[in-house]
Design a protein around this motif. Structure first.
Motif, mmCIF file in Angstrom:
data_model
loop_
_atom_site.group_PDB
_atom_site.id
_atom_site.type_symbol
_atom_site.label_atom_id
_atom_site.label_comp_id
_atom_site.label_asym_id
_atom_site.label_seq_id
_atom_site.Cartn_x
_atom_site.Cartn_y
_atom_site.Cartn_z
ATOM 1 N N VAL A 1 0.837 -1.210 0.000
ATOM 2 C CA VAL A 1 0.000 0.000 0.000
ATOM 3 C C VAL A 1 0.868 1.255 0.000
ATOM 4 N N ALA A 2 1.892 1.276 0.852
ATOM 5 C CA ALA A 2 2.735 2.465 1.013
ATOM 6 C C ALA A 2 3.973 2.442 0.117
ATOM 7 N N ASP A 3 4.153 1.373 -0.661
ATOM 8 C CA ASP A 3 5.313 1.219 -1.539
ATOM 9 C C ASP A 3 6.604 1.491 -0.766
ATOM 10 N N ARG A 4 6.805 0.725 0.296
ATOM 11 C CA ARG A 4 7.984 0.884 1.135
ATOM 12 C C ARG A 4 8.504 -0.481 1.552
ATOM 13 N N LYS A 5 9.613 -0.484 2.239
ATOM 14 C CA LYS A 5 10.203 -1.737 2.698
ATOM 15 C C LYS A 5 9.362 -2.328 3.828
ATOM 16 N N ARG A 6 9.573 -3.606 4.083
ATOM 17 C CA ARG A 6 8.851 -4.303 5.151
ATOM 18 C C ARG A 6 9.095 -3.615 6.486
ATOM 19 N N THR A 7 8.035 -3.507 7.287
ATOM 20 C CA THR A 7 8.116 -2.796 8.569
ATOM 21 C C THR A 7 8.269 -3.729 9.759
ATOM 22 N N ALA A 8 8.205 -5.046 9.521
ATOM 23 C CA ALA A 8 8.309 -6.011 10.614
ATOM 24 C C ALA A 8 8.839 -7.336 10.088
ATOM 25 N N THR A 9 9.351 -8.135 11.004
ATOM 26 C CA THR A 9 9.723 -9.512 10.699
ATOM 27 C C THR A 9 8.568 -10.390 11.158
ATOM 28 N N ILE A 10 8.124 -11.280 10.287
ATOM 29 C CA ILE A 10 7.008 -12.171 10.587
ATOM 30 C C ILE A 10 7.532 -13.607 10.579
ATOM 31 N N THR A 11 7.289 -14.310 11.684
ATOM 32 C CA THR A 11 7.760 -15.687 11.835
ATOM 33 C C THR A 11 6.585 -16.575 12.241
#
Length: 144
Positions: free
Chosen positions: A96-106
């Protein structure tokens, strides 16, 4: 024979994906034609506990819908880690914001996910503005 087998496998995969899509709350309000459209672009993925799905700082190329299982959300800040479970989604902020990932998801448990790739996300959301608004609203809430 080979062509018939391949066609039968494709139909089964479509039906399986359809059934998974129907379990995601965001898609429950969709009519059959719209479920068929989204089922045609989503890909099922199974992840094992401990598997990293998204790494903070990476380029976003897809979003994920959790059909079953639980994931941990690590913003890699002082904020406590969060959890998401069946029916929720993640990865939308980067799209949506055309940006890098904001979190690590595990993955915390075995998870069944549906993956929507960026190019499919953009065309599908443009065709379905009501869903686009819901995803945008969720992204804004998470960025606050």
């Amino acid at each position: 024979i080979a062509s018939a087998f391949i066609e039968a496998a494709r139909r089964r995969e479509f039906v399986d994906t359809w059934n998974l899509v129907a379990k995601v709350p965001l898609f429950r309000m969709l009519d059959a034609a719209r479920i068929a459209a989204i089922a045609g672009v989503l890909r099922a993925r199974k992840v094992e506990p401990g598997e990293r799905i998204i790494l903070k700082g990476d380029k976003g190329d897809s979003m994920y819908f959790i059909v079953s299982g639980e994931v941990e959300v690590d913003m890699e800040t002082a904020a406590p880690k969060g959890r998401l479970g069946g029916g929720e989604f993640f990865g939308e902020i980067a799209l949506v914001a055309d940006r890098k990932r904001t979190a690590t998801i595990t993955a915390l448990t075995v998870c069944k996910l549906l993956v929507l790739r960026k190019d499919d996300f953009e065309s599908f959301m443009d065709a379905h503005p009501d869903l686009k608004q819901m995803v945008n609203d969720a992204a804004k809430r998470r960025l606050i």
